[in-house]
Write a protein that holds these residues in place. Structure first.
Motif: not given
Length: 413
Positions: A59-60, A89-92, A95-96
């Motif tokens: 879900v975005s 997960a935090l990096k993801f 960035e995404h």
């Protein structure tokens, strides 16, 4: 319901240690928490990141507009297995997920919030990824369950920890936090904007000018150095700057003290910001006593340039305890406070000594400590509120100096 606007991403641990039965309790918690938020177009938007060995975002922010659709997804949210790679997960998420392509309204100045839910220590390194996420403007709540250590949650969360860190001893206690988290989220979103302070609004016209000096320390890491400079520049947005308003000066210290610019050198925000941007990262020891001593003639000079009564403020920023000093920091600090009537705010980061900070400020109310440099932004509102709630003698002008400690840099080569 709460009338607030924000993008909130729930970053949910689904590692093997949680187990399927407990993951259902996590689903229930999310349903109750999101159920209390005013979700919809032009209001709050929700994203969900699941992670164990790898992160994924089913879900975005632009996936669902209707709360019913989000809750339907939550009720059947898949449970995975694996290890707890919270850092990844935090990096993801940075960035995404918190991107315009995924529906983030960051470019519309909408508050960006992450809520991390985990039941244990991260398998990978989390501090750097969390700091990068916070630096990008994301407010992070950290919710730990069962075996999660408080210190691990503090590495993730925004400051102050008492607001952004939650911990429960078991999964069946999760729902007791649901209403609390919902209210805290809404309060944080509502209070997130620091109003630009107009001294003529905050005080009467004859109180509106101030001179502020900053003493600060530079770290050997460029990201930290940039945090320090950004923190300094953000102060300019909070006050009316000018010869007839707030005047700023800046002093650096390490093994010695250096005046970067005096109060009368620059009279516009643009000129001061340019001077701050031009500061060069240096290194040396931690001679806080010399930095404070440097301030005494500078404040004397500032008073001579003004016939009016002036309120004098000094903001000291350091990330270490004084070393190799010729005198206790209390001696010059007390001279400034008592003989020159300077109000001192002492801000410590990382390895700073909290007792020493209080010796400098002379008051626990004017002493602040944070774990990382990126937390400086979080305490800015508290300091500005304290400065502007001053009740006492009326002043015509403000002089503000910032004192930077140029970190104890050691060449590793």
């Amino acid at each position: 319901m709460f009338d607030v606007v924000a993008d909130i991403a729930f970053i949910v641990d689904q590692s093997s240690s949680i187990r399927s039965k407990n993951f259902q309790l996590v689903r229930d918690f999310l349903e109750n928490t999101i159920g209390g938020l005013d979700v919809g177009e032009g209001k709050i938007k929700i994203a969900v990141v699941l992670y164990s060995d790898f992160p994924r975002a089913d879900v975005s922010f632009n996936t669902f507009d209707d709360k019913t659709d989000i809750l339907r997804y939550i009720s059947s949210m898949p449970y995975g297995r694996g290890k707890t790679y919270t850092g990844a997960a935090l990096k993801f998420a940075k960035e995404h997920v918190f991107t315009k392509a995924r529906g983030s309204r960051r470019d519309q100045h909408v508050q960006q919030v992450a809520v991390v839910i985990t039941d244990g220590k991260s398998t990978d390194e989390v501090a750097r990824a969390a700091a990068a996420l916070r630096r990008s403007g994301i407010t992070i709540f950290a919710l730990g369950i069962k075996d999660t250590e408080e210190d691990d949650l503090r590495e993730i969360a925004s400051y102050p920890y008492k607001k952004f860190v939650f911990n429960v001893e078991d999964f069946d206690k999760l729902n007791s936090l649901s209403n609390i988290l919902t209210k805290t989220l809404c309060n944080e979103i509502t209070d997130s904007i620091i109003p630009r302070v107009s001294l003529s609004q905050k005080h009467s016209d004859d109180e509106k000018n101030n001179n502020t000096n900053f003493i600060s320390e530079y770290s050997k890491f460029h990201s930290t150095f940039d945090d320090m400079k950004n923190f300094t520049k953000q102060w300019l947005e909070a006050f009316e700057v000018g010869n007839n308003h707030v005047r700023f000066g800046l002093v650096k210290f390490a093994s010695s003290a250096t005046t970067a610019f005096r109060l009368h050198d620059y009279n516009t925000k643009a000129d001061i910001e340019k001077a701050v941007n031009a500061l060069i990262m240096e290194g040396g020891g931690t001679r806080t006593d010399l930095g404070l001593r440097e301030m005494i003639p500078l404040f004397e000079e500032a008073v001579r340039t003004r016939e009016e009564k002036v309120r004098k403020l000094l903001i000291v920023i350091t990330d270490g305890e004084s070393r190799g000093t010729e005198e206790s920091v209390e001696v010059p600090a007390k001279l400034l406070r008592t003989e020159q009537n300077v109000t001192i705010y002492a801000i410590g980061v990382k390895d700073a000594s909290e007792p020493e900070l209080e010796l400098i400020s002379g008051s626990p109310q004017r002493t602040f400590y944070v774990k990382n440099y990126d937390f400086l932004d979080e305490i800015k509102k508290d300091i500005i509120t304290e400065i502007c709630s001053f009740e006492g003698e009326t002043f015509d002008y403000w002089h503000m100096f910032i004192l930077y400690l140029q970190h104890r840099y050691v060449n590793q080569n």
